[in-house]
Design a protein around this motif. Structure first.
Motif, PDB file in Angstrom:
ATOM      1  N   SER A   1     -45.806 -49.945  73.077  1.00 39.14           N
ATOM      2  CA  SER A   1     -45.983 -48.982  72.208  1.00 39.14           C
ATOM      3  C   SER A   1     -46.668 -47.718  72.754  1.00 39.14           C
ATOM      4  CB  SER A   1     -46.744 -49.387  70.923  1.00 39.14           C
ATOM      5  OG  SER A   1     -48.217 -49.696  71.127  1.00 39.14           O
ATOM      6  N   PHE A   2     -47.626 -47.902  73.548  1.00 37.15           N
ATOM      7  CA  PHE A   2     -48.081 -46.749  74.184  1.00 37.15           C
ATOM      8  C   PHE A   2     -47.561 -46.194  75.516  1.00 37.15           C
ATOM      9  CE2 PHE A   2     -49.799 -50.980  75.840  1.00 37.15           C
ATOM     10  CZ  PHE A   2     -49.601 -50.817  77.122  1.00 37.15           C
ATOM     11  N   ALA A   3     -46.445 -46.644  75.714  1.00 37.95           N
ATOM     12  CA  ALA A   3     -45.784 -46.274  76.952  1.00 37.95           C
ATOM     13  C   ALA A   3     -44.088 -46.076  76.803  1.00 37.95           C
ATOM     14  CB  ALA A   3     -45.881 -46.949  78.072  1.00 37.95           C
ATOM     15  N   LEU A   4     -43.626 -45.519  75.778  1.00 40.20           N
ATOM     16  CA  LEU A   4     -42.128 -45.366  75.426  1.00 40.20           C
ATOM     17  C   LEU A   4     -41.509 -44.726  76.625  1.00 40.20           C
ATOM     18  CD1 LEU A   4     -42.497 -43.904  71.553  1.00 40.20           C
ATOM     19  CD2 LEU A   4     -42.692 -46.386  72.676  1.00 40.20           C
ATOM     20  N   ASN A   5     -40.463 -45.196  77.043  1.00 38.05           N
ATOM     21  CA  ASN A   5     -39.493 -44.851  77.793  1.00 38.05           C
ATOM     22  C   ASN A   5     -38.639 -43.785  77.405  1.00 38.05           C
ATOM     23  OD1 ASN A   5     -38.135 -44.352  80.442  1.00 38.05           O
ATOM     24  ND2 ASN A   5     -37.097 -46.404  80.262  1.00 38.05           N
ATOM     25  N   PRO A   6     -38.466 -42.506  77.651  1.00 35.87           N
ATOM     26  CA  PRO A   6     -37.105 -41.584  77.070  1.00 35.87           C
ATOM     27  C   PRO A   6     -36.097 -41.785  78.000  1.00 35.87           C
ATOM     28  CG  PRO A   6     -38.959 -40.151  78.047  1.00 35.87           C
ATOM     29  CD  PRO A   6     -39.550 -41.789  78.371  1.00 35.87           C
ATOM     30  N   GLY A   7     -36.273 -42.629  79.015  1.00 38.22           N
ATOM     31  CA  GLY A   7     -35.063 -42.576  79.826  1.00 38.22           C
ATOM     32  C   GLY A   7     -34.259 -43.946  80.006  1.00 38.22           C
TER      33      GLY A   7
ATOM     34  N   PRO B   1     -24.236 -46.816  76.013  1.00 40.63           N
ATOM     35  CA  PRO B   1     -25.019 -46.088  76.779  1.00 40.63           C
ATOM     36  C   PRO B   1     -25.663 -45.109  75.917  1.00 40.63           C
ATOM     37  CG  PRO B   1     -22.952 -46.493  77.745  1.00 40.63           C
ATOM     38  CD  PRO B   1     -23.020 -46.979  76.334  1.00 40.63           C
ATOM     39  N   ILE B   2     -27.068 -44.786  76.403  1.00 41.96           N
ATOM     40  CA  ILE B   2     -27.679 -43.631  75.653  1.00 41.96           C
ATOM     41  C   ILE B   2     -27.205 -42.255  76.087  1.00 41.96           C
ATOM     42  CG2 ILE B   2     -30.071 -42.618  75.127  1.00 41.96           C
ATOM     43  CD1 ILE B   2     -31.192 -45.492  75.103  1.00 41.96           C
ATOM     44  N   SER B   3     -26.792 -41.335  75.277  1.00 41.65           N
ATOM     45  CA  SER B   3     -26.270 -40.015  75.853  1.00 41.65           C
ATOM     46  C   SER B   3     -27.489 -39.227  76.293  1.00 41.65           C
ATOM     47  CB  SER B   3     -25.612 -39.317  74.614  1.00 41.65           C
ATOM     48  OG  SER B   3     -26.641 -38.989  73.540  1.00 41.65           O
ATOM     49  N   ARG B   4     -26.781 -38.022  76.917  1.00 42.37           N
ATOM     50  CA  ARG B   4     -27.656 -37.227  77.484  1.00 42.37           C
ATOM     51  C   ARG B   4     -28.503 -36.343  76.658  1.00 42.37           C
ATOM     52  NH1 ARG B   4     -24.592 -34.176  82.579  1.00 42.37           N
ATOM     53  NH2 ARG B   4     -24.290 -35.871  83.895  1.00 42.37           N
TER      54      ARG B   4
ATOM     55  N   ALA C   1     -32.359 -35.976  75.929  1.00 42.36           N
ATOM     56  CA  ALA C   1     -33.190 -34.390  75.752  1.00 42.36           C
ATOM     57  C   ALA C   1     -34.078 -34.394  74.728  1.00 42.36           C
ATOM     58  CB  ALA C   1     -31.886 -33.593  75.773  1.00 42.36           C
ATOM     59  N   VAL C   2     -33.487 -35.170  73.537  1.00 43.17           N
ATOM     60  CA  VAL C   2     -34.037 -35.184  72.542  1.00 43.17           C
ATOM     61  C   VAL C   2     -35.511 -35.835  72.440  1.00 43.17           C
ATOM     62  CG1 VAL C   2     -34.206 -35.946  69.825  1.00 43.17           C
ATOM     63  CG2 VAL C   2     -32.228 -34.534  70.874  1.00 43.17           C
ATOM     64  N   TYR C   3     -35.306 -37.056  73.167  1.00 44.09           N
ATOM     65  CA  TYR C   3     -36.582 -37.832  73.322  1.00 44.09           C
ATOM     66  C   TYR C   3     -37.801 -37.142  74.143  1.00 44.09           C
ATOM     67  CZ  TYR C   3     -33.516 -41.649  71.341  1.00 44.09           C
ATOM     68  OH  TYR C   3     -32.814 -42.415  70.669  1.00 44.09           O
ATOM     69  N   ARG C   4     -37.115 -36.420  75.137  1.00 41.98           N
ATOM     70  CA  ARG C   4     -38.208 -35.730  75.946  1.00 41.98           C
ATOM     71  C   ARG C   4     -38.743 -34.616  75.414  1.00 41.98           C
ATOM     72  NH1 ARG C   4     -34.337 -37.651  80.275  1.00 41.98           N
ATOM     73  NH2 ARG C   4     -35.241 -39.000  81.573  1.00 41.98           N
ATOM     74  N   ARG C   5     -37.965 -33.886  74.536  1.00 48.38           N
ATOM     75  CA  ARG C   5     -38.285 -32.532  74.302  1.00 48.38           C
ATOM     76  C   ARG C   5     -38.862 -32.383  72.678  1.00 48.38           C
ATOM     77  NH1 ARG C   5     -33.169 -29.384  76.508  1.00 48.38           N
ATOM     78  NH2 ARG C   5     -33.454 -30.030  78.609  1.00 48.38           N
TER      79      ARG C   5
ATOM     80  N   GLN D   1     -38.541 -40.153  69.618  1.00 52.59           N
ATOM     81  CA  GLN D   1     -38.274 -41.479  70.007  1.00 52.59           C
ATOM     82  C   GLN D   1     -39.014 -42.648  69.190  1.00 52.59           C
ATOM     83  OE1 GLN D   1     -39.043 -42.422  74.271  1.00 52.59           O
ATOM     84  NE2 GLN D   1     -37.642 -44.211  74.072  1.00 52.59           N
ATOM     85  N   ARG D   2     -40.405 -42.225  68.829  1.00 53.27           N
ATOM     86  CA  ARG D   2     -41.234 -43.039  68.150  1.00 53.27           C
ATOM     87  C   ARG D   2     -40.595 -43.405  66.711  1.00 53.27           C
ATOM     88  NH1 ARG D   2     -45.401 -45.317  69.452  1.00 53.27           N
ATOM     89  NH2 ARG D   2     -45.902 -44.110  71.062  1.00 53.27           N
ATOM     90  N   LEU D   3     -39.864 -42.344  66.013  1.00 55.30           N
ATOM     91  CA  LEU D   3     -39.363 -42.438  64.771  1.00 55.30           C
ATOM     92  C   LEU D   3     -38.050 -43.317  64.803  1.00 55.30           C
ATOM     93  CD1 LEU D   3     -39.050 -41.707  62.096  1.00 55.30           C
ATOM     94  CD2 LEU D   3     -37.512 -39.613  62.522  1.00 55.30           C
ATOM     95  N   VAL D   4     -37.426 -43.306  66.056  1.00 52.57           N
ATOM     96  CA  VAL D   4     -36.306 -44.279  66.254  1.00 52.57           C
ATOM     97  C   VAL D   4     -36.682 -45.556  66.469  1.00 52.57           C
ATOM     98  CG1 VAL D   4     -34.441 -44.815  67.669  1.00 52.57           C
ATOM     99  CG2 VAL D   4     -34.704 -42.609  67.233  1.00 52.57           C
ATOM    100  N   ARG D   5     -37.831 -45.948  67.438  1.00 51.01           N
ATOM    101  CA  ARG D   5     -38.587 -47.227  67.509  1.00 51.01           C
ATOM    102  C   ARG D   5     -38.963 -47.775  66.313  1.00 51.01           C
ATOM    103  NH1 ARG D   5     -41.822 -50.052  71.516  1.00 51.01           N
ATOM    104  NH2 ARG D   5     -43.632 -50.824  70.464  1.00 51.01           N
ATOM    105  N   THR D   6     -39.696 -46.922  65.484  1.00 55.04           N
ATOM    106  CA  THR D   6     -40.146 -47.464  64.102  1.00 55.04           C
ATOM    107  C   THR D   6     -39.039 -47.977  63.205  1.00 55.04           C
ATOM    108  OG1 THR D   6     -42.039 -45.951  64.095  1.00 55.04           O
ATOM    109  CG2 THR D   6     -41.485 -46.704  61.894  1.00 55.04           C
TER     110      THR D   6
END
Length: 490
Positions: free
Chosen positions: A63-69, A211-214, A218-222, A227-232
């Motif tokens: 939970s403390f190290a989400l991976n956007p990649g 596959p997770i799209s580009r 981009a959204v997860y990184r920027r 990403q935390r919302l998706v995870r939740t």
């Protein structure tokens, strides 16, 4: 003897979670003892073809190290292993690692109020011992008569022989669990013949992987919090699915979906009958695959449901007297979950091993601490497994509980702490009572969730949220303690 405040055994998800959280809370005097030469645990050891996780990537991470990649919604073995190695670097755990250290014995010394941990590279003395070897670390091989006489190559899926070329081979696969359904489709096009020995067919659902799209990357990184919302959202959907396991009637819809999946992928009525479970869905682990069932329909594959009688130099003989020729045997038979060898190497206050204490069944307070074993904490111990979502959630909850225990000890000048027999007994009785109406107790199957007594000592009978809320509170009254210096029980 090497002195350290805390010794962690195992460098998989649990051990690394403990190490990282300890550092973040200001604990720097600790070591991570790992028998292998690299971190990763299950995701280091299981390198069989097709190895991947059946929990969504966003949830199967810290939970403390989400991976956007993440490259896929369900990650493969290599990517998860790389993620864990990346966490080691990111959080500065490397100096604490003691790789290539196999623990031979860990004994509590009442006089010094410390654990003495013997490894093949020296002895460590630690105030606190955290065991994070995990339930899927020791492969289980069935005791089949004549196995030692087999003239070919034998290995377990968790110890895959990459040096053994399967091209054109006559391969026998024993076991049809979570590993087999992943590697069977990968080796089927390569081997000459494939005989799959099935004791009990699994319920199989389609694998919703993509596959997770580009754009998503981009959204997860920027976008902060995306990403935390998706995870939740994934968390709540997955945790809600526990209803079908706790109240088996609800699983009827899921079972209908699985039956439809089987009908669509297996046209032959005779083969489909072999592959149709007779127990309630969820009683055994529900598996995810889009290619396992089609692989079994291929002309070079035979599914055998008769029990195995013996192994001969040239193959496997079933109880009907038929000898199935093979030059390679691959076991997909799971792990020592309820009888892990590590239990025989941990000795508590009275000198008894954990294996002796846990005979005939494993019992622990909050799945984390054991009466009679001071300052010992387990990650993913008894009744902490999940049949519906990520066990990483459970491990993190346990780590938080351990940190709360350490804080309590520091604030109150406590040298040693352990759950009382009464608190542990009350907890286990509640677990067993809640287990009674679940699919694991009423579904009509034999699974690795059950120990030799028939008790489910592996799974948590509830929602992950319930476990997390319970462990969030540290109940000091449920623990017995020994004061620093005084040596007198509180």
């Amino acid at each position: 003897m090497i002195e350290t405040d805390i010794a962690i055994v195992g460098a998989g998800f649990g051990g690394l979670a403990a190490a990282i959280r300890l550092k973040q809370r200001g604990h720097h005097d600790f070591v991570v003892l790992e028998k292998a030469d690299e971190v990763g645990g299950t995701w280091r050891d299981n390198t069989y073809p097709g190895c991947a996780c059946d929990v969504p990537s966003h949830l199967y991470s810290f939970s403390f190290a989400l991976n956007p990649g993440w490259s896929d919604t369900f990650s493969g073995q290599a990517e998860i292993w790389a993620y864990l190695r990346g966490c080691v670097e990111k959080f500065g755990v490397t100096p604490h690692l003691r790789l290539g250290h196999t623990v031979g014995d860990a004994a509590w010394d009442e006089r010094s109020q410390r654990w003495h941990v013997e490894t093949d590279r020296g002895t460590f003395s630690a105030r606190v011992l955290i065991v994070a070897t995990g339930p899927l670390s020791e492969p289980s091989l069935p005791d089949i008569p004549g196995l030692a006489t087999f003239a070919g190559t034998v290995f377990h899926s968790a110890r895959w022989r990459h040096d053994h070329d399967l091209a054109g081979r006559r391969v026998a696969v024993i076991g049809t669990g979570a590993s087999a359904i992943q590697f069977v489709p990968k080796i089927q096009p390569v081997v000459g013949s494939l005989t799959v020995f099935q004791r009990t067919p699994p319920w199989i659902m389609g694998r919703m992987s993509r596959p997770i799209s580009r754009a998503e990357h981009a959204v997860y990184r920027r976008v902060p919090g995306a990403q935390r919302l998706v995870r939740t959202a994934i968390y709540w959907v997955r945790d809600a699915s526990a209803l079908g396991f706790l109240h088996p009637r609800i699983n009827r819809l899921g079972q209908k979906l699985a039956e439809g999946h089987l009908r669509r992928q297996v046209g032959d009525p005779e083969l489909r009958a072999k592959l149709t479970p007779t127990y309630v869905m969820g009683c055994k682990r529900v598996l995810l695959s889009n290619d396992y069932l089609p692989a079994l329909t291929q002309s070079n594959v035979d599914v055998v449901t008769e029990s195995i009688r013996e192994v001969r130099p040239g193959g496997i003989v079933t109880v009907d007297g038929v000898e199935h020729e093979a030059d390679t045997i691959i076991f997909g038979t799971g792990f020592h979950v309820t009888d892990s060898p590590v239990m025989q190497r941990i000795r508590g206050r009275d000198g008894r091993t954990l294996a002796e204490t846990w005979t005939p069944t494993m019992r622990a307070y909050n799945g984390t601490a054991v009466a009679g074993f001071p300052n010992l904490f387990f990650l993913l111990g008894p009744n902490t497994g999940l049949g519906h979502t990520s066990v990483v959630l459970m491990a993190e909850s346990q780590v938080a509980h351990v940190l709360a225990a350490l804080d309590h000890m520091r604030r109150n000048g406590i040298a040693a702490i352990e759950p009382t027999e009464q608190a542990q007994r009350r907890y286990v009785e509640r677990i067993d009572a809640r287990m009674a109406g679940t699919v694991w107790a009423t579904g009509g199957c034999q699974s690795w969730y059950l120990d030799s007594t028939g008790r489910n000592s592996t799974l948590w009978p509830g929602f992950a949220t319930g476990f997390r809320l319970r462990l969030r509170r540290f109940r000091a009254a449920d623990y017995a303690a020994v004061r620093l210096q005084q040596g007198a029980p509180l």
